[in-house]
Design a protein around this motif. Structure first.
Motif, PDB file in Angstrom:
ATOM      1  N   GLU A  11      23.559 -16.076   1.759  1.00 45.11           N
ATOM      2  CA  GLU A  11      22.998 -14.825   2.267  1.00 45.11           C
ATOM      3  C   GLU A  11      22.111 -15.060   3.478  1.00 45.11           C
ATOM      4  O   GLU A  11      21.535 -16.131   3.635  1.00 45.11           O
ATOM      5  N   THR A  12      22.011 -14.033   4.311  1.00 46.80           N
ATOM      6  CA  THR A  12      21.014 -14.041   5.381  1.00 46.80           C
ATOM      7  C   THR A  12      19.678 -13.721   4.730  1.00 46.80           C
ATOM      8  O   THR A  12      19.560 -12.735   4.001  1.00 46.80           O
ATOM      9  N   LEU A  13      18.694 -14.552   4.983  1.00 44.95           N
ATOM     10  CA  LEU A  13      17.398 -14.389   4.345  1.00 44.95           C
ATOM     11  C   LEU A  13      16.363 -13.908   5.341  1.00 44.95           C
ATOM     12  O   LEU A  13      16.279 -14.417   6.454  1.00 44.95           O
ATOM     13  N   ASP A  14      15.583 -12.922   4.915  1.00 42.36           N
ATOM     14  CA  ASP A  14      14.422 -12.476   5.679  1.00 42.36           C
ATOM     15  C   ASP A  14      13.211 -13.154   5.050  1.00 42.36           C
ATOM     16  O   ASP A  14      12.920 -12.945   3.875  1.00 42.36           O
ATOM     17  N   MET A  15      12.542 -13.981   5.833  1.00 45.90           N
ATOM     18  CA  MET A  15      11.384 -14.718   5.319  1.00 45.90           C
ATOM     19  C   MET A  15      10.121 -14.244   6.015  1.00 45.90           C
ATOM     20  O   MET A  15      10.134 -13.954   7.205  1.00 45.90           O
ATOM     21  N   ASP A  16       9.076 -14.219   5.241  1.00 46.70           N
ATOM     22  CA  ASP A  16       7.756 -13.907   5.773  1.00 46.70           C
ATOM     23  C   ASP A  16       6.820 -15.006   5.290  1.00 46.70           C
ATOM     24  O   ASP A  16       6.536 -15.114   4.095  1.00 46.70           O
ATOM     25  N   LEU A  17       6.392 -15.844   6.224  1.00 48.10           N
ATOM     26  CA  LEU A  17       5.486 -16.945   5.902  1.00 48.10           C
ATOM     27  C   LEU A  17       4.075 -16.523   6.256  1.00 48.10           C
ATOM     28  O   LEU A  17       3.793 -16.183   7.407  1.00 48.10           O
ATOM     29  N   THR A  18       3.205 -16.524   5.260  1.00 44.15           N
ATOM     30  CA  THR A  18       1.798 -16.252   5.497  1.00 44.15           C
ATOM     31  C   THR A  18       1.020 -17.507   5.107  1.00 44.15           C
ATOM     32  O   THR A  18       1.599 -18.474   4.630  1.00 44.15           O
ATOM     33  N   HIS A  19      -0.284 -17.464   5.248  1.00 40.52           N
ATOM     34  CA  HIS A  19      -1.084 -18.652   4.925  1.00 40.52           C
ATOM     35  C   HIS A  19      -1.260 -18.850   3.423  1.00 40.52           C
ATOM     36  O   HIS A  19      -1.670 -19.919   2.992  1.00 40.52           O
ATOM     37  N   ASP A  20      -0.917 -17.839   2.597  1.00 43.85           N
ATOM     38  CA  ASP A  20      -1.071 -18.016   1.153  1.00 43.85           C
ATOM     39  C   ASP A  20       0.243 -18.005   0.372  1.00 43.85           C
ATOM     40  O   ASP A  20       0.284 -18.471  -0.756  1.00 43.85           O
ATOM     41  N   LYS A  21       1.343 -17.494   0.972  1.00 39.01           N
ATOM     42  CA  LYS A  21       2.611 -17.470   0.248  1.00 39.01           C
ATOM     43  C   LYS A  21       3.788 -17.325   1.190  1.00 39.01           C
ATOM     44  O   LYS A  21       3.642 -17.073   2.384  1.00 39.01           O
ATOM     45  N   ILE A  22       4.960 -17.492   0.609  1.00 38.68           N
ATOM     46  CA  ILE A  22       6.209 -17.271   1.334  1.00 38.68           C
ATOM     47  C   ILE A  22       6.969 -16.181   0.586  1.00 38.68           C
ATOM     48  O   ILE A  22       7.085 -16.231  -0.647  1.00 38.68           O
ATOM     49  N   ILE A  63      10.608 -14.175   0.414  1.00 38.55           N
ATOM     50  CA  ILE A  63      12.002 -14.295   0.831  1.00 38.55           C
ATOM     51  C   ILE A  63      12.792 -13.137   0.247  1.00 38.55           C
ATOM     52  O   ILE A  63      12.763 -12.895  -0.963  1.00 38.55           O
ATOM     53  N   ARG A  64      13.493 -12.434   1.113  1.00 34.09           N
ATOM     54  CA  ARG A  64      14.346 -11.329   0.671  1.00 34.09           C
ATOM     55  C   ARG A  64      15.772 -11.639   1.126  1.00 34.09           C
ATOM     56  O   ARG A  64      16.041 -11.837   2.303  1.00 34.09           O
ATOM     57  N   GLU A  84       8.744 -14.202  -4.140  1.00 35.25           N
ATOM     58  CA  GLU A  84       7.457 -14.557  -3.539  1.00 35.25           C
ATOM     59  C   GLU A  84       6.967 -15.818  -4.230  1.00 35.25           C
ATOM     60  O   GLU A  84       6.990 -15.904  -5.450  1.00 35.25           O
ATOM     61  N   ILE A  85       6.542 -16.780  -3.437  1.00 33.05           N
ATOM     62  CA  ILE A  85       6.031 -18.024  -4.002  1.00 33.05           C
ATOM     63  C   ILE A  85       4.702 -18.350  -3.324  1.00 33.05           C
ATOM     64  O   ILE A  85       4.616 -18.371  -2.098  1.00 33.05           O
ATOM     65  N   PHE A 135      13.114 -27.504   8.356  1.00 32.64           N
ATOM     66  CA  PHE A 135      11.931 -27.446   7.506  1.00 32.64           C
ATOM     67  C   PHE A 135      12.471 -27.313   6.094  1.00 32.64           C
ATOM     68  O   PHE A 135      13.333 -26.474   5.827  1.00 32.64           O
ATOM     69  N   LEU A 136      11.982 -28.151   5.182  1.00 34.83           N
ATOM     70  CA  LEU A 136      12.406 -28.101   3.792  1.00 34.83           C
ATOM     71  C   LEU A 136      11.182 -27.789   2.943  1.00 34.83           C
ATOM     72  O   LEU A 136      10.207 -28.545   2.946  1.00 34.83           O
ATOM     73  N   ILE A 137      11.248 -26.689   2.227  1.00 32.92           N
ATOM     74  CA  ILE A 137      10.141 -26.267   1.366  1.00 32.92           C
ATOM     75  C   ILE A 137      10.639 -26.406  -0.070  1.00 32.92           C
ATOM     76  O   ILE A 137      11.398 -25.574  -0.557  1.00 32.92           O
ATOM     77  N   TYR A 138      10.227 -27.484  -0.732  1.00 28.39           N
ATOM     78  CA  TYR A 138      10.728 -27.800  -2.066  1.00 28.39           C
ATOM     79  C   TYR A 138       9.993 -27.002  -3.132  1.00 28.39           C
ATOM     80  O   TYR A 138       8.771 -27.016  -3.201  1.00 28.39           O
ATOM     81  N   GLN A 139      10.777 -26.335  -3.982  1.00 29.06           N
ATOM     82  CA  GLN A 139      10.220 -25.623  -5.126  1.00 29.06           C
ATOM     83  C   GLN A 139      10.041 -26.576  -6.310  1.00 29.06           C
ATOM     84  O   GLN A 139       9.200 -26.365  -7.164  1.00 29.06           O
TER      85      GLN A 139
END
Length: 162
Positions: free
Chosen positions: A88-99, A101-102, A109-110, A125-129
């Protein structure tokens, strides 16, 4: 910071193969395969007086240079096509407290404090869960300013792996 991300099968294959073959055990196996190739080549070229390779060397070589990459390839392709989230095409919003993803079929939200680790590669960029699952952000489609902003946000992240 808002991003739109789409990872193609080709990109997914490249990143996962590079991650797989950067592990010490895989580097060892590739070096071992090269030594077997040299052994076989030197034997048949009669450059060195070395023992004749037996069937086990050929089987080992086949396993390392044909079977193993084929298994890795089919696993990656099967994983990609079995996961709606990856395609899927992902819409991401990175803030200073969370990411945030839609995708087309999900919303997530993580909190950064719950992220396992963050890794920056040359093209990703790899953001490991957790230690196996990562959110992939290809740098290819980002502007230098976006890359700098992401580096700034990710640089301030305290992860659970630290």
């Amino acid at each position: 910071m808002k991003l739109k991300v789409k990872v193609t099968i080709r990109q997914y294959l490249k990143i996962l193969f590079s991650l797989a073959y950067s592990k010490p055990i895989m580097i060892f196996l590739v070096c071992f395969a090269l030594l077997l190739v040299l052994w076989i080549a030197f034997y048949y070229s009669h450059l060195l007086n070395i023992p004749e390779p037996v069937i086990y060397q050929y089987i080992t070589l086949l396993l390392i240079i044909v079977i193993q990459p084929t298994v890795i390839f089919t696993t990656i392709v099967r994983n990609y096509y079995s996961s709606n989230h990856l395609r899927e095409t992902l819409d991401m919003d990175l803030t200073h407290d969370k990411i945030k993803i839609r995708g087309e079929s999900f919303y997530m939200e993580i909190l950064w404090s719950k992220i396992y680790k963050v890794v920056e590669k040359k093209n990703w960029f790899l953001i490991y869960q957790n230690n196996l699952s990562a959110i992939l952000i290809p740098k290819k489609e980002l502007s230098p300013e976006q890359i700098r902003q992401i580096q700034e946000i990710l640089g301030s992240v305290k992860t659970t792996h630290e």
